[in-house]
Design an enzyme around this catalytic site. Structure first.
Site, PDB file in Angstrom:
ATOM      1  NE  ARG A  54     -10.423  23.904 -15.456  1.00 39.93           N
ATOM      2  CZ  ARG A  54     -10.057  23.176 -16.520  1.00 39.93           C
ATOM      3  NH1 ARG A  54     -10.262  23.622 -17.752  1.00 39.93           N
ATOM      4  NH2 ARG A  54      -9.475  22.008 -16.362  1.00 39.93           N
ATOM      5  CE1 TYR A 106     -12.575  47.265  -5.456  1.00 37.09           C
ATOM      6  CE2 TYR A 106     -11.202  45.853  -6.802  1.00 37.09           C
ATOM      7  CZ  TYR A 106     -11.888  46.078  -5.641  1.00 37.09           C
ATOM      8  OH  TYR A 106     -11.900  45.135  -4.666  1.00 37.09           O
ATOM      9  CG  ASP A 178     -15.423  48.090 -13.371  1.00 35.22           C
ATOM     10  OD1 ASP A 178     -16.612  47.915 -13.058  1.00 35.22           O
ATOM     11  OD2 ASP A 178     -14.468  47.740 -12.644  1.00 35.22           O
ATOM     12  CE  LYS A 203     -17.449  45.004  -4.820  1.00 36.57           C
ATOM     13  NZ  LYS A 203     -16.507  45.613  -5.714  1.00 36.57           N
TER      14      LYS A 203
HETATM   15  C1  LIG Z   1     -15.270  45.355  -6.269  1.00 37.43           C
HETATM   16  C2  LIG Z   1     -14.913  45.921  -7.597  1.00 37.43           C
HETATM   17  C3  LIG Z   1     -14.109  45.197  -8.488  1.00 37.43           C
HETATM   18  C4  LIG Z   1     -13.500  43.871  -8.132  1.00 37.43           C
HETATM   19  O1  LIG Z   1     -14.452  42.880  -7.961  1.00 37.43           O
HETATM   20  P1  LIG Z   1     -14.313  41.626  -6.959  1.00 37.43           P
HETATM   21  O2  LIG Z   1     -15.600  40.921  -7.141  1.00 37.43           O
HETATM   22  O3  LIG Z   1     -14.090  42.148  -5.598  1.00 37.43           O
HETATM   23  O4  LIG Z   1     -13.132  40.844  -7.430  1.00 37.43           O
HETATM   24  C5  LIG Z   1     -13.852  45.770  -9.729  1.00 37.43           C
HETATM   25  N1  LIG Z   1     -14.347  46.974 -10.067  1.00 37.43           N
HETATM   26  C6  LIG Z   1     -15.112  47.690  -9.234  1.00 37.43           C
HETATM   27  C7  LIG Z   1     -15.629  49.019  -9.669  1.00 37.43           C
HETATM   28  C8  LIG Z   1     -15.420  47.195  -7.971  1.00 37.43           C
HETATM   29  O5  LIG Z   1     -16.172  47.924  -7.143  1.00 37.43           O
END
Ligand SMILES: *Cc1c(COP(=O)(O)O)cnc(C)c1O
Length: 390
Positions: A54, A106, A178, A203
């Site tokens: 971990r 998001y 983000d 993504k």
């Molecule tokens: C998908 C997404 C998240 C969350 O990520 P996960 O991997 O699904 O937990 C956060 N911010 C944005 C802009 C996203 O597209």
């Protein structure tokens, strides 16, 4: 960084080499998947720097060096999901602290802040972070963090990151961006003075729709120490196999982003020009009609693969959605395959109508994640789903 001067190399060289030294035991050019939960000590008190899975895993360390280098950060931390990364960042705060957040982030970010962290005593203001005045009005004596997403999902609104880092510096706030939609290939928030950059690696960074992951990078020593402590204490870490998948994927990030961007630029322009009767608005930062096109050119090196279109009504949106044949009807984005999403009923269903309509997230809005297929095929698919013609 693992490579001397890795932060001075150009993007694709870093993507392929940072963290990816040949395996010291065999010379294997790929970092092995270290499937181990623990590590044996040679003797009492003598370890190779690895104690428990971990806390540390060599495949994860390779990935952390790799993405940190792509974001020009000193430190990187991999998480089991993007939300795991956002959770770790918010966990740095204390009861009574206030956070300013971009209003159309998001949906999961809205959910974790409002439904989990508010219960634990944090306070959030949801505002248009592209507006200097709105940020000024939202600042409180207990504001500790400003969390922005740019471009936002799904409205593709931009926030000026230079402005955010200035405001954060003056007011002693931790600034967070983000950067999931642009990926480190098109935008590097740390270079613009932002303290922490966060990604859903699910993504674009992974890009093959076969792993869930998250990442946080920073160059601030004190923040890095806290994130390391939280990552180990909470334990939302990715598996060695997932780390391997993401590390494999970043090697082609530049190639993929170029193709996503080239396809999306062409499609967005054609949708805006040819379908004035069916599409009331095309949202894409690469269009001259985008109100922040100049800012997009200034702080990003491309416009990405996400396009949102407003088809005017729920019924029109559903008809288009069901008519597509190549675009898969799915949540998520950033994979090599094109996807279509209806945010109001899918990704953003947890946002109350009165909240979402304030920023243009209507029932007729459809979001396209333009993939890496041939653009002629994607365009033909969109044209037939819009009812033929052209
Ligand atoms: C998908 C997404 C998240 C969350 O990520 P996960 O991997 O699904 O937990 C956060 N911010 C944005 C802009 C996203 O597209």
């Amino acid at each position: 960084m693992c490579l001397p001067g890795a932060n001075k190399m150009k993007f694709s060289t870093k993507a392929i080499h940072a963290g990816n030294e040949p395996d010291p035991t065999t010379g294997a050019v790929n970092v092995p998947i270290y499937a181990t939960s623990t590590y044996s000590n040679e003797a009492f008190g003598v370890s190779k720097g690895f104690d428990y899975g971990r806390t540390i895993n060599p495949t994860r360390v390779a990935l952390e060096k790799n993405i940190a280098a792509l974001e020009n950060g000193k430190y990187g931390f991999a998480f089991s999901s993007g939300m795991g990364a956002t959770h770790a960042i918010a966990t740095m705060l204390e009861k009574g602290d206030h956070v300013i957040v971009s209003q159309n982030v998001y949906g999961g970010t809205y959910r974790i802040f409002e439904r989990i962290f508010r219960k634990m005593g944090l306070d959030f203001s949801w505002i248009d972070t592209s507006s200097y005045d709105e940020i000024g009005a939202a600042l409180k004596p207990n504001t500790k963090m400003i969390f922005v997403e740019t471009p936002t999902n799904p409205m593709l609104t931009l926030t000026d990151l230079d402005m955010i880092s200035d405001i954060a510096r003056v007011n002693k706030l931790i600034s967070v961006c983000d950067n999931t939609f642009m990926s480190p290939y098109f935008q590097n928030p740390l270079d613009l003075g932002i303290d922490i950059v966060v990604h859903s690696t699910t993504k674009y960074i992974n890009g093959h729709s076969d792993a869930i992951g998250g990442f946080a990078a920073t160059s601030n020593d004190a923040i890095a120490e806290q994130l390391k402590f939280i990552q180990n204490s909470v334990g939302a870490v990715p598996s060695p196999f997932d780390c391997y998948l993401v590390l494999r994927s970043t090697k082609t990030l530049a190639l993929r982003m170029e193709q996503h961007n080239a396809n999306a630029v062409k499609i967005a322009n054609i949708l805006e020009k040819d379908y004035k009767d069916k599409i009331s608005r095309v949202y894409y930062p690469g269009l001259e009609s985008h109100p922040q096109h100049e800012l997009a050119k200034k702080q990003m090196r491309g416009f990405g693969g996400m396009i949102s279109i407003d088809l005017g009504s729920f019924d029109n949106a559903v008809k288009f959605f069901d008519g597509l044949k190549i675009f898969a009807r799915a949540e998520s984005l950033g994979g090599v395959e094109s996807l279509v999403c209806h945010p109001v009923s899918m990704t953003h269903a947890s946002i109350p109508r009165e909240e979402r309509e304030k920023f243009g997230l209507t029932d007729g809005l459809v979001r396209l994640s333009v993939g890496c297929e041939d653009y002629e095929d994607l365009l033909a698919d969109i044209r037939q789903a819009l009812g033929g013609g052209k």
